[in-house]
Design an enzyme around this catalytic site. Sequence first.
Site, PDB file in Angstrom:
ATOM      1  CG  HIS A 196       7.929  -4.102   1.753  1.00  0.00           C
ATOM      2  ND1 HIS A 196       8.706  -5.135   1.300  1.00  0.00           N
ATOM      3  CD2 HIS A 196       8.365  -3.778   2.985  1.00  0.00           C
ATOM      4  CE1 HIS A 196       9.606  -5.403   2.231  1.00  0.00           C
ATOM      5  NE2 HIS A 196       9.430  -4.607   3.247  1.00  0.00           N
ATOM      6  NE  ARG A 303       9.339  -2.242   6.800  1.00  0.00           N
ATOM      7  CZ  ARG A 303       8.370  -2.614   7.635  1.00  0.00           C
ATOM      8  NH1 ARG A 303       7.543  -1.725   8.131  1.00  0.00           N
ATOM      9  NH2 ARG A 303       8.242  -3.889   7.971  1.00  0.00           N
ATOM     10  NE  ARG A 339      14.860  -1.791   7.405  1.00  0.00           N
ATOM     11  CZ  ARG A 339      13.846  -2.561   6.985  1.00  0.00           C
ATOM     12  NH1 ARG A 339      13.607  -3.702   7.589  1.00  0.00           N
ATOM     13  NH2 ARG A 339      13.088  -2.184   5.987  1.00  0.00           N
ATOM     14  CD  GLU A 441      15.627  -8.489   7.912  1.00  0.00           C
ATOM     15  OE1 GLU A 441      14.405  -8.358   7.739  1.00  0.00           O
ATOM     16  OE2 GLU A 441      16.441  -7.592   7.644  1.00  0.00           O
ATOM     17  CG  ASN A 464       7.320  -8.752   8.157  1.00  0.00           C
ATOM     18  OD1 ASN A 464       6.525  -9.280   8.920  1.00  0.00           O
ATOM     19  ND2 ASN A 464       7.493  -7.463   8.076  1.00  0.00           N
ATOM     20  CG  ASP A 465      12.667 -10.229   4.951  1.00  0.00           C
ATOM     21  OD1 ASP A 465      12.213 -10.671   3.879  1.00  0.00           O
ATOM     22  OD2 ASP A 465      12.919  -9.029   5.142  1.00  0.00           O
ATOM     23  NE  ARG A 475       8.086  -9.450   3.258  1.00  0.00           N
ATOM     24  CZ  ARG A 475       8.796  -8.556   3.952  1.00  0.00           C
ATOM     25  NH1 ARG A 475      10.080  -8.792   4.223  1.00  0.00           N
ATOM     26  NH2 ARG A 475       8.260  -7.463   4.392  1.00  0.00           N
ATOM     27  CB  CYS A 512      10.647  -4.353  14.130  1.00  0.00           C
ATOM     28  SG  CYS A 512      11.911  -5.007  13.038  1.00  0.00           S
TER      29      CYS A 512
END
Length: 580
Positions: A196, A303, A339, A441, A464-465, A475, A512
């Site tokens: 992040h 987020r 989200r 994800e 990403n996940d 990650r 996304c």
Amino acid sequence: MSFTLHGLGVSSGIAIGRAMLMSHATLEVAHLTLAPRQVDKEIARFDAAVAAVKQELVQIKENTEHAPAELAAFIDIHTMFLEDSELTDKPREIIRERRCNAEWALVQQMEHLVQQFEDFDDPYLRERKFDVIQVVERVVKELLGHRGKASLKAAKTSRDDALIVVAHDLSPADTIAFKDHRFAAFITDVGGATSHTAILARSMAIPAVLGLENGRALIRDGEQLIVDGLRGVVIVNPDPRVLDEYRLRMEQIELEKSKLKRLKTARTESIDGLSIALHANIELPGDVPVALESGAEGVGLFRTEFLFLDRGDMPDEQEQFEAYKKVVKGMAGRPVTIRTFDLGADKDLNPEGTAGDRVKTNPALGRRAIRLSLAEPKMFQTQLRAILRASKFGPIKLLIPMLAHAHEIDQALAAVEQAKSSLRGEKIVFDENIPVGGMIEIPAAALAVGLFLRRLDFLSIGTNDLIQYTLAIDRADEQVAALYDPLHPAVLMLLAHTISSAEKADIPVSVCGELAGDPELTRLLLGMGLRCFSMHPSQILRVKSRILKSDVGELAPNVRKMLRLDEPAKLREALEKLNA
Ligand code: PEP
Ligand code: MG
């Protein structure tokens, strides 16, 4: 002496500026014993440093009028500590009685105070130990003659004197707190490309190089640095020739950016006339102007956990409502996908908490996101009510992160119903038809996507996940970053399966994750059938430019063929051809 460090370029662009080492100054002070005649002078040196830091804090407060209110509150607390005899008189006594140098005296007193704060039962008071540490660090830096943060304003005026944050590690909470500071770049010793921290650097559109391993140990405060975020290179004390070369490159990048700006109002259509939606990912309401500036047609991912990541407590319903309303009103009729909190993993609300509060050994596999929301129904209801209340002011879509099980979807939907019904009972107006979607994800979700398609109004793929879990690659861990491969055939299969299943079920689907903002992958995703992309505003025009030059009808059969390949080298070759 000039030298070069290599790391992971996670946010492209070039910055030239001065190093600003983050924290730990207190760990490095010299321990000196003074001669009796030096004592008065040392006390005067200490007093002067305290006075300078007080002045520095006044300046910071004046320079940050647009910063969140909490920042001003922090500065007030720091000023208060600086005026307290525990941090002014006591170190003086230590200097006089033990004949320590000022830095050492201050650090000893800090350790004593930290111990006292740690003994408090009240979590708020316990937390204040960090304020003590930060204040002491400021004074120590001043004593050591290091440039303080108060010089930010001056630094902004000259490009080469911009500040570059050099840290061992930065938590997302640290990084979000920098959003207002306009640092020129970040470099850290650890961290992966989709951590992040990296995502925030990209969202601030500033270069970042992570995973340098020894950067913090080798670089000194104030040294000149060039950060090349594309190549993952940091040049320390560059010689004039290299500086000139990089200044030229910076100008070229600026030129390219201004050319791209012309595309802002162009319709996003492929050569064969397919309309593509480009949305923005945001972290804070303050990101809305940048999203609009980039021509985003909506917010595809807000987020929300970043709303309070740097303050340690949750905003109440009213505060959340105000934040969501601000985004919705700011987007002026464009859709906003909010989200629900994705807390846990690297975004720990209580990183310094006791073992029981802290996330477990495998945080990314632990009680994260919807798992935490379902385990904390009060927190979840507060958020859902706030989102629903904001839906009166514009089109909101509600997005649930990290779903894997059908019963989680059902419970999340039941929680939404409960929040709706409580609002109805209070005669509060909201959008009764608010669409509810789920993040795909977790590989299980992608494979069993039918469960999701039957229950939800839309899907958003969090690559990403999805990549992290598919390949078992943390990650945020630079040591395995080279194995984090978006082009792994298994990742492509999961993506293609999710997109085509959603298309067949006539359920809207978007991506996304960071993949959506990589122009090198735009054609691949278009060929898989993706028609909605959500990314950092800074990437939107680059992706748009790629779409305008793509013929989807022509590339789709090539992508279908590509998806039958499972040899990495062949896949890469096919991608190159696709992008040629
Ligand atoms: C993702 O996982 O791709 C995603 C968009 O969510 P986050 O990066 O916040 O985990
Ligand atoms: Mg995610």
